[in-house]
Design a protein around this motif. Structure first.
Motif, PDB file in Angstrom:
ATOM      1  N   VAL A 282      -2.988  10.094   2.008  1.00 19.80           N
ATOM      2  CA  VAL A 282      -3.583   8.765   1.951  1.00 19.80           C
ATOM      3  C   VAL A 282      -3.479   8.159   3.351  1.00 19.80           C
ATOM      4  O   VAL A 282      -2.391   8.091   3.919  1.00 19.80           O
ATOM      5  CB  VAL A 282      -2.873   7.867   0.924  1.00 19.80           C
ATOM      6  N   THR A 283      -4.625   7.739   3.901  1.00 26.45           N
ATOM      7  CA  THR A 283      -4.663   7.172   5.248  1.00 26.45           C
ATOM      8  C   THR A 283      -5.056   5.706   5.169  1.00 26.45           C
ATOM      9  O   THR A 283      -6.077   5.369   4.565  1.00 26.45           O
ATOM     10  CB  THR A 283      -5.670   7.928   6.133  1.00 26.45           C
ATOM     11  N   LEU A 284      -4.247   4.862   5.760  1.00 22.09           N
ATOM     12  CA  LEU A 284      -4.517   3.427   5.825  1.00 22.09           C
ATOM     13  C   LEU A 284      -4.702   3.048   7.287  1.00 22.09           C
ATOM     14  O   LEU A 284      -3.917   3.458   8.141  1.00 22.09           O
ATOM     15  CB  LEU A 284      -3.365   2.613   5.231  1.00 22.09           C
TER      16      LEU A 284
ATOM     17  N   LEU B 129      -6.601  -4.202   1.495  1.00 23.13           N
ATOM     18  CA  LEU B 129      -6.831  -3.912   2.909  1.00 23.13           C
ATOM     19  C   LEU B 129      -8.159  -4.461   3.394  1.00 23.13           C
ATOM     20  O   LEU B 129      -8.300  -4.799   4.577  1.00 23.13           O
ATOM     21  CB  LEU B 129      -6.784  -2.397   3.138  1.00 23.13           C
TER      22      LEU B 129
ATOM     23  N   THR C  48      -9.249  -0.097   6.067  1.00 25.72           N
ATOM     24  CA  THR C  48      -9.875   0.957   5.275  1.00 25.72           C
ATOM     25  C   THR C  48      -8.810   1.857   4.668  1.00 25.72           C
ATOM     26  O   THR C  48      -7.691   1.973   5.193  1.00 25.72           O
ATOM     27  CB  THR C  48     -10.819   1.819   6.138  1.00 25.72           C
ATOM     28  N   LEU C  49      -9.171   2.475   3.575  1.00 26.57           N
ATOM     29  CA  LEU C  49      -8.309   3.460   2.919  1.00 26.57           C
ATOM     30  C   LEU C  49      -9.067   4.770   2.837  1.00 26.57           C
ATOM     31  O   LEU C  49     -10.212   4.820   2.378  1.00 26.57           O
ATOM     32  CB  LEU C  49      -7.900   2.977   1.522  1.00 26.57           C
TER      33      LEU C  49
ATOM     34  N   LEU D 113      -4.874   2.582  -6.316  1.00 28.01           N
ATOM     35  CA  LEU D 113      -5.448   2.774  -4.984  1.00 28.01           C
ATOM     36  C   LEU D 113      -6.659   1.886  -4.764  1.00 28.01           C
ATOM     37  O   LEU D 113      -6.924   1.455  -3.634  1.00 28.01           O
ATOM     38  CB  LEU D 113      -5.823   4.239  -4.786  1.00 28.01           C
TER      39      LEU D 113
ATOM     40  N   VAL E  70      -5.265  -1.301  -3.669  1.00 27.53           N
ATOM     41  CA  VAL E  70      -4.879  -1.211  -2.258  1.00 27.53           C
ATOM     42  C   VAL E  70      -6.104  -1.350  -1.359  1.00 27.53           C
ATOM     43  O   VAL E  70      -6.077  -2.041  -0.334  1.00 27.53           O
ATOM     44  CB  VAL E  70      -4.158   0.129  -1.997  1.00 27.53           C
ATOM     45  N   GLU E  71      -7.192  -0.684  -1.745  1.00 29.12           N
ATOM     46  CA  GLU E  71      -8.423  -0.749  -0.962  1.00 29.12           C
ATOM     47  C   GLU E  71      -8.926  -2.180  -0.863  1.00 29.12           C
ATOM     48  O   GLU E  71      -9.351  -2.638   0.201  1.00 29.12           O
ATOM     49  CB  GLU E  71      -9.469   0.148  -1.625  1.00 29.12           C
TER      50      GLU E  71
ATOM     51  N   ALA F 168       0.832  -1.200   0.000  1.00 24.87           N
ATOM     52  CA  ALA F 168       0.000   0.000   0.000  1.00 24.87           C
ATOM     53  C   ALA F 168       0.872   1.258   0.000  1.00 24.87           C
ATOM     54  O   ALA F 168       0.614   2.206  -0.753  1.00 24.87           O
ATOM     55  CB  ALA F 168      -0.927  -0.012   1.208  1.00 24.87           C
TER      56      ALA F 168
END
Length: 426
Positions: free
Chosen positions: A406-408, A387, A393-394, A380, A383-384, A332
């Protein structure tokens, strides 16, 4: 209790009373939506009921969103939205989802119950506050009033009334002090009971989320296998075939033309080197060796060093995440940094990793032009989906003009193995 705490608690109680008074006309106005919504159902057969039902339901659900937020604040817990999502965006699908959703009928029940409940929860505490305050004012009123004024079954002629009135007022204020938060919590509890998702709805929603997550995981795994197959077929496999052909030709030319044979052997050696490099890159794409050797801290720092712009890295991990979580977070972060390098036009970036309350939070930001979005088929979005397999969550904040963050976030337990806490610029 200090004076400041007392004033603060008094302010909170008076705020509860004022808000309860605001909710009374709103609750009474909500009663008007009940017949409109009920009449809209039979009108669906003649089409005119479809826009009426959609409009009334949208208005009602918007108002109830405020009630959920208020009840959550009073009870100190979040009340999620219980509504089912329609299978498509069409009006008929939305009407079907509304009419078959139990939450719709629970909303109607709440609208009906909320009106008398709001009146009682608002008027009774207010009456106690006003009555208590009047108790301290009545001796002065009795001294100046020309007509007889009664207060709690007493008047100016009542023996000891000038002393009993403030005492009665104090009792009423004490009752108001205790009743105000209790009435608000009772009102909020009923709201949570009717407006929150039921246990069955929560379980159904959770099953749906898990099914979607499993489908995304299966699709992502299939796509990854196709990528590996394609890379092997087009890269290392083709080079190994060329290597075999070169070695066969060199074997035939060894006796007749040694120079040509040596040239083919050199070409074969170069092909084997390239094939080995491609296989290493392929393995690194599946599970990077740096991740296994140095953990998430070292792997993220290696990604930052490879970026052609300064990256500030701030990582604090008291232990090491599980290997699947490490891999998901690593890729990610790699995708986020790749987007920064390719599309952002940024001059600097930063990475922040923290672990609190059994959740791993990662933030990747830059000072670029912004305007980034999660698009179907994009990196992205991948990535979502990755996760989601971990209930992660993204989040993306990227206004036009920047910055982009970008917050993971995903649930994660750390092992007892210590990892270094470090910060700095890579």
């Amino acid at each position: 209790m200090t004076d400041t705490d007392l004033v603060s608690r008094l302010r909170d109680r008076l705020r509860l009373v004022l808000w309860s008074l605001v909710r009374i006309p709103l609750a009474l106005a909500g009663l008007l939506l009940i017949p409109v919504q009920l009449y809209a159902y039979p009108l669906i057969l003649v089409t005119v009921g479809v826009p009426v039902l959609l409009g009334v339901t949208a208005l009602e659900r918007k108002a109830l969103r405020g009630y959920r937020r208020w009840a959550g604040d009073v009870l100190g817990t979040e009340i999620p939205t219980p509504y089912r999502l329609p299978p498509s965006r069409g009006p008929i699908a939305r009407v079907r989802a509304i009419t078959t959703d139990p939450a719709t009928w629970r909303d109607l029940a709440w609208t009906f119950v909320n009106a008398p409940l709001s009146v009682v929860a608002g008027i009774v505490p207010l009456a106690l506050w006003v009555g208590g305050a009047l108790g301290f004012l009545m001796p002065f009123v009795w001294m100046v009033a020309e007509e007889e004024v009664e207060y709690v079954f007493m008047n100016a002629d009542t023996p000891g009334g000038f002393a009993l009135a403030p005492i009665a007022g104090g009792v009423l204020l004490a009752g108001a002090w205790q009743l105000t938060p209790w009435a608000a919590k009772a009102h909020a509890t009923v709201a949570r009971w009717l407006l929150a998702p039921t246990a069955r709805a929560t379980l159904t929603s959770r099953v749906r989320e898990l099914a979607d997550s499993r489908a995304d995981t299966v699709d992502a795994q299939a796509a990854e296998l196709r990528r590996i197959e394609r890379d092997l077929h087009d890269g290392a496999q083709a080079r190994l075939v060329a290597l075999g052909m070169s070695l066969g030709m060199a074997e035939d030319l060894m006796a007749r033309d040694p120079d040509a044979a040596r040239a083919l052997l050199a070409e074969a050696r170069e092909s084997s080197t390239l094939a080995l490099s491609e296989l290493r890159d392929l393995v690194r794409g599946i599970h990077p060796p740096v991740l296994a050797d140095r953990g998430l801290d070292g792997a993220v720092r290696a990604l930052a060093l490879a970026l052609p712009l300064p990256v500030e890295v701030d990582i604090e991990l008291p232990g090491r995440p599980q290997a699947p979580v490490e891999s998901a977070v690593y890729f990610a972060v790699a995708e986020a940094l790749a987007n920064i390098a390719k599309h952002s036009g940024a001059t600097s970036a930063w990475i922040r990793v923290r672990h609190t309350d059994d959740r791993l939070a990662v933030m990747v930001g830059d000072d670029g032009r912004g305007g980034t979005a999660v698009t179907p088929g994009g990196g992205l979005r991948g990535v979502e989906r990755r996760l989601a397999a971990f209930d992660g969550t993204l989040g993306l904040a990227s206004p036009v003009g920047g910055p982009t963050i970008v917050t993971l976030e995903l649930p994660c337990e750390l092992s007892s193995e210590k990892t270094s806490s470090s910060s700095g610029t890579a």
